[in-house]
Design a protein around this motif. Structure first.
Motif, mmCIF file in Angstrom:
data_model
loop_
_atom_site.group_PDB
_atom_site.id
_atom_site.type_symbol
_atom_site.label_atom_id
_atom_site.label_comp_id
_atom_site.label_asym_id
_atom_site.label_seq_id
_atom_site.Cartn_x
_atom_site.Cartn_y
_atom_site.Cartn_z
ATOM 1 N N ASP A 46 -1.332 -11.226 4.255
ATOM 2 C CA ASP A 46 -0.192 -10.372 3.905
ATOM 3 C C ASP A 46 0.400 -10.776 2.554
ATOM 4 O OD1 ASP A 46 -0.444 -8.926 6.222
ATOM 5 O OD2 ASP A 46 1.027 -10.113 7.335
ATOM 6 N N MET A 47 0.430 -12.083 2.296
ATOM 7 C CA MET A 47 0.951 -12.561 1.011
ATOM 8 C C MET A 47 0.112 -12.047 -0.150
ATOM 9 S SD MET A 47 1.941 -16.509 1.892
ATOM 10 C CE MET A 47 1.729 -16.954 0.170
ATOM 11 N N LEU A 48 -1.228 -12.098 -0.010
ATOM 12 C CA LEU A 48 -2.109 -11.618 -1.076
ATOM 13 C C LEU A 48 -1.887 -10.128 -1.327
ATOM 14 C CD1 LEU A 48 -5.433 -13.471 -0.174
ATOM 15 C CD2 LEU A 48 -3.897 -13.956 -2.086
ATOM 16 N N ARG A 49 -1.721 -9.370 -0.247
ATOM 17 C CA ARG A 49 -1.485 -7.933 -0.405
ATOM 18 C C ARG A 49 -0.160 -7.675 -1.121
ATOM 19 N NH1 ARG A 49 1.611 -4.646 2.340
ATOM 20 N NH2 ARG A 49 1.931 -6.166 4.016
ATOM 21 N N LEU A 50 0.894 -8.389 -0.713
ATOM 22 C CA LEU A 50 2.209 -8.181 -1.323
ATOM 23 C C LEU A 50 2.231 -8.635 -2.780
ATOM 24 C CD1 LEU A 50 4.477 -9.308 1.657
ATOM 25 C CD2 LEU A 50 4.229 -6.985 0.750
ATOM 26 N N ARG A 51 1.517 -9.713 -3.084
ATOM 27 C CA ARG A 51 1.466 -10.163 -4.482
ATOM 28 C C ARG A 51 0.705 -9.149 -5.340
ATOM 29 N NH1 ARG A 51 3.838 -14.851 -5.009
ATOM 30 N NH2 ARG A 51 3.820 -16.392 -3.322
ATOM 31 N N GLY A 52 -0.296 -8.519 -4.751
ATOM 32 C CA GLY A 52 -0.990 -7.449 -5.469
ATOM 33 C C GLY A 52 -0.063 -6.281 -5.759
ATOM 34 N N GLU A 53 0.789 -5.946 -4.789
ATOM 35 C CA GLU A 53 1.768 -4.885 -4.996
ATOM 36 C C GLU A 53 2.763 -5.285 -6.086
ATOM 37 O OE1 GLU A 53 3.672 -3.814 -1.374
ATOM 38 O OE2 GLU A 53 1.825 -3.171 -0.382
ATOM 39 N N GLN A 54 3.149 -6.537 -6.112
ATOM 40 C CA GLN A 54 4.077 -7.003 -7.144
ATOM 41 C C GLN A 54 3.467 -6.859 -8.535
ATOM 42 O OE1 GLN A 54 5.164 -11.040 -5.883
ATOM 43 N NE2 GLN A 54 7.237 -10.318 -5.470
ATOM 44 N N ARG A 55 2.197 -7.202 -8.668
ATOM 45 C CA ARG A 55 1.538 -7.072 -9.979
ATOM 46 C C ARG A 55 1.464 -5.610 -10.407
ATOM 47 N NH1 ARG A 55 -1.645 -11.241 -7.712
ATOM 48 N NH2 ARG A 55 -3.178 -9.730 -6.977
ATOM 49 N N ALA A 56 1.147 -4.725 -9.444
ATOM 50 C CA ALA A 56 1.084 -3.298 -9.768
ATOM 51 C C ALA A 56 2.465 -2.771 -10.156
ATOM 52 C CB ALA A 56 0.542 -2.521 -8.575
ATOM 53 N N GLN A 57 3.492 -3.188 -9.434
ATOM 54 C CA GLN A 57 4.855 -2.741 -9.742
ATOM 55 C C GLN A 57 5.294 -3.232 -11.118
ATOM 56 O OE1 GLN A 57 6.831 -4.374 -6.353
ATOM 57 N NE2 GLN A 57 6.247 -2.697 -4.984
ATOM 58 N N ALA A 58 4.913 -4.470 -11.451
ATOM 59 C CA ALA A 58 5.272 -5.002 -12.769
ATOM 60 C C ALA A 58 4.592 -4.208 -13.884
ATOM 61 C CB ALA A 58 4.891 -6.479 -12.863
ATOM 62 N N GLN A 59 3.322 -3.815 -13.652
ATOM 63 C CA GLN A 59 2.610 -3.014 -14.656
ATOM 64 C C GLN A 59 3.220 -1.628 -14.785
ATOM 65 O OE1 GLN A 59 -0.063 -3.955 -16.817
ATOM 66 N NE2 GLN A 59 0.778 -2.078 -17.687
ATOM 67 N N LEU A 244 11.123 1.810 -8.906
ATOM 68 C CA LEU A 244 10.351 0.569 -9.051
ATOM 69 C C LEU A 244 11.225 -0.661 -8.808
ATOM 70 C CD1 LEU A 244 8.169 1.457 -12.165
ATOM 71 C CD2 LEU A 244 7.322 0.908 -9.882
ATOM 72 N N VAL A 245 12.472 -0.606 -9.258
ATOM 73 C CA VAL A 245 13.390 -1.725 -9.015
ATOM 74 C C VAL A 245 13.611 -1.898 -7.518
ATOM 75 C CG1 VAL A 245 15.762 -2.529 -9.311
ATOM 76 C CG2 VAL A 245 14.527 -1.563 -11.250
ATOM 77 N N ASP A 246 13.828 -0.783 -6.817
ATOM 78 C CA ASP A 246 14.031 -0.846 -5.364
ATOM 79 C C ASP A 246 12.776 -1.351 -4.654
ATOM 80 O OD1 ASP A 246 16.562 0.142 -5.754
ATOM 81 O OD2 ASP A 246 16.019 2.231 -5.324
ATOM 82 N N ALA A 247 11.613 -0.852 -5.086
ATOM 83 C CA ALA A 247 10.359 -1.272 -4.462
ATOM 84 C C ALA A 247 10.091 -2.754 -4.705
ATOM 85 C CB ALA A 247 9.206 -0.427 -5.004
ATOM 86 N N ALA A 248 10.397 -3.223 -5.917
ATOM 87 C CA ALA A 248 10.187 -4.640 -6.234
ATOM 88 C C ALA A 248 11.074 -5.525 -5.368
ATOM 89 C CB ALA A 248 10.465 -4.897 -7.711
ATOM 90 N N LEU A 249 12.320 -5.087 -5.137
ATOM 91 C CA LEU A 249 13.231 -5.854 -4.286
ATOM 92 C C LEU A 249 12.729 -5.892 -2.843
ATOM 93 C CD1 LEU A 249 15.875 -7.392 -3.924
ATOM 94 C CD2 LEU A 249 17.036 -5.185 -3.615
ATOM 95 N N THR A 250 12.245 -4.751 -2.352
ATOM 96 C CA THR A 250 11.714 -4.693 -0.985
ATOM 97 C C THR A 250 10.503 -5.596 -0.834
ATOM 98 O OG1 THR A 250 12.480 -2.413 -0.721
ATOM 99 C CG2 THR A 250 10.752 -3.161 0.770
ATOM 100 N N THR A 251 9.592 -5.540 -1.801
ATOM 101 C CA THR A 251 8.387 -6.374 -1.746
ATOM 102 C C THR A 251 8.738 -7.857 -1.789
ATOM 103 O OG1 THR A 251 7.126 -4.645 -2.859
ATOM 104 C CG2 THR A 251 6.166 -6.844 -2.838
ATOM 105 N N LYS A 252 9.700 -8.208 -2.639
ATOM 106 C CA LYS A 252 10.128 -9.603 -2.729
ATOM 107 C C LYS A 252 10.739 -10.080 -1.423
ATOM 108 C CE LYS A 252 12.871 -12.739 -5.611
ATOM 109 N NZ LYS A 252 13.770 -12.843 -6.785
#
Length: 297
Positions: A46-59, A244-252
Motif C-alpha cells: 500500500d505504501m508503494l502504491r501511495l508513494r506512486g500517487e504522490q509522485r504523479a500528483q507532484a508532476q 491536487l492540493v486536496d488529493a495530496a493531503l488525502t494521500t499523505k
C-alpha cells in the motif's frame, strides 16, 4: 529437566525480550512502523502504491503551475492587444472627423505604425524562451516581417494545429497556448497589414480610413473571444490545482496511517518491555546460579 535445559530456555526467552525491545527502539528512532517490507508486506504494498500517487500528483502540480504561467502570459498579452486596438479605433475615428488636417493625419499614421509594432511585439510574446502564440514551433517568433516588399509582408511561422498542452490530472489535459494566426491573422489578412493599410490611407489626399472600422471591430472581437477562452482554460487549471492540493493531503494522511507510529503507544510498550526484560534478568540470575562444581565440569 536438566540444568542446561533451564539455561537454554531462559537465555532464549531473554533473547526474545531483547529482540522485541530492539524492534521497538528501531520503530521509535525512525518514526515508522514499516522499516523493511517483511515488517508488513500488505502495508508495504500500500505504501508503494501511495508513494506512486504522490509522485504523479507532484508532476501534475508542476504541470498545472507551468500551465497557469503560460495562460497568464497569454492573458496579459491579449489584454494589451485589446487596449492597443481600442486606441487604433479611436485614432481612426479621430482622423475621420473631417477636422483632421494633413499634418494631423500624418501624426495619426505615425502613431498607428507605432501601435502596429507594439502589436507585433505582443504577438511574439514568449515564456521561458517559447512563443505562446506559435504552438509547438521552435522558430522563436510567431510572426516575421519582410520590409523589402511594399507593403510589408507578415508571415505566421508557428506550427498550425500543433497545440501545447499540459496534463493536470489522470484524465484532464488543458491547452495552454493560443493560436496566433487566429488572433492576429496571417499575411495580407493580418492585423499588422490592416494597420499598414490604415496608415497608407491616412497619407492619401482623401485620408478617410473609417471604412476600416469594421475590420478593426472584427479583429477586436476575435481578441475578446480568445481572451474568454483563455480565462476558461485558466479556471480549469486553477480548479485542478485546488483538487491536487486536496488529493495530496488525502494521500499523505493515508500514507501516515500506514507507516507512522503512535509515539505514545510505542513509548509505553517499550517501557513495559524494559521492565519485563529486567525482571527476566533477575529471575535468570536466581535460577542459574552456577557452583564451583559447574565450573569444574
Amino acid at each position: 529437566m536438566t540444568h542446561q535445559s533451564v539455561q537454554r530456555s531462559t537465555l532464549a526467552n531473554l533473547q526474545v525480550n531483547l529482540s522485541t525491545m530492539a524492534d521497538l527502539q528501531a520503530k521509535m528512532s525512525s518514526g515508522k512502523k514499516i522499516n523493511v517490507p517483511s515488517d508488513d508486506p500488505a502495508g508495504a504494498s500500500d505504501m508503494l502504491r501511495l508513494r506512486g500517487e504522490q509522485r504523479a500528483q507532484a508532476q501534475y502540480q508542476r504541470n498545472a503551475d507551468d500551465g497557469v504561467a503560460w495562460l497568464t502570459t497569454i492573458d496579459t498579452s491579449l489584454q494589451t492587444t485589446s487596449t492597443t486596438l481600442r486606441r487604433v479605433r479611436d485614432l481612426v475615428l479621430q482622423s475621420g472627423s473631417g477636422a483632421a488636417s494633413v499634418p494631423a493625419r500624418e501624426a495619426i499614421a505615425v502613431e498607428i505604425e507605432g501601435l502596429r509594432d507594439e502589436l507585433l511585439q505582443q504577438a511574439n510574446t514568449t515564456y521561458l524562451g517559447r512563443n505562446v502564440f506559435a504552438g509547438t514551433s521552435n522558430a522563436g517568433v510567431a510572426f516575421t516581417v519582410d520590409n523589402t516588399t511594399d507593403p510589408a509582408t507578415y508571415t505566421f511561422t508557428g506550427a498550425a494545429n500543433a497545440t501545447v498542452e499540459r496534463q493536470v490530472a489522470d484524465a484532464t489535459t488543458v491547452r495552454v497556448d493560443a493560436d496566433g494566426a487566429k488572433v492576429y491573422g496571417d499575411g495580407a489578412q493580418s492585423v499588422f497589414a490592416l494597420l499598414d493599410t490604415i496608415a497608407a490611407t491616412l497619407r492619401t489626399p482623401d485620408g478617410d480610413a473609417t471604412a476600416q472600422l469594421g475590420a478593426i471591430d472584427a479583429r477586436f472581437e476575435t481578441v475578446l473571444t480568445e481572451l474568454a477562452g483563455v480565462g476558461a482554460r485558466q479556471t480549469r487549471v486553477v480548479n485542478a490545482q485546488t483538487s491536487l492540493v486536496d488529493a495530496a493531503l488525502t494521500t499523505k494522511t493515508q500514507l501516515s496511517a500506514i507507516e507512522d507510529i503512535d509515539l505514545a503507544e510505542i513509548i509505553l510498550e517499550l517501557g513495559m518491555q524494559e521492565v519485563a526484560y529486567q525482571g527476566a534478568l533477575g529471575a535468570a540470575a536466581k535460577v542459574l546460579q552456577p557452583s564451583l562444581m559447574d565450573y569444574l565440569r
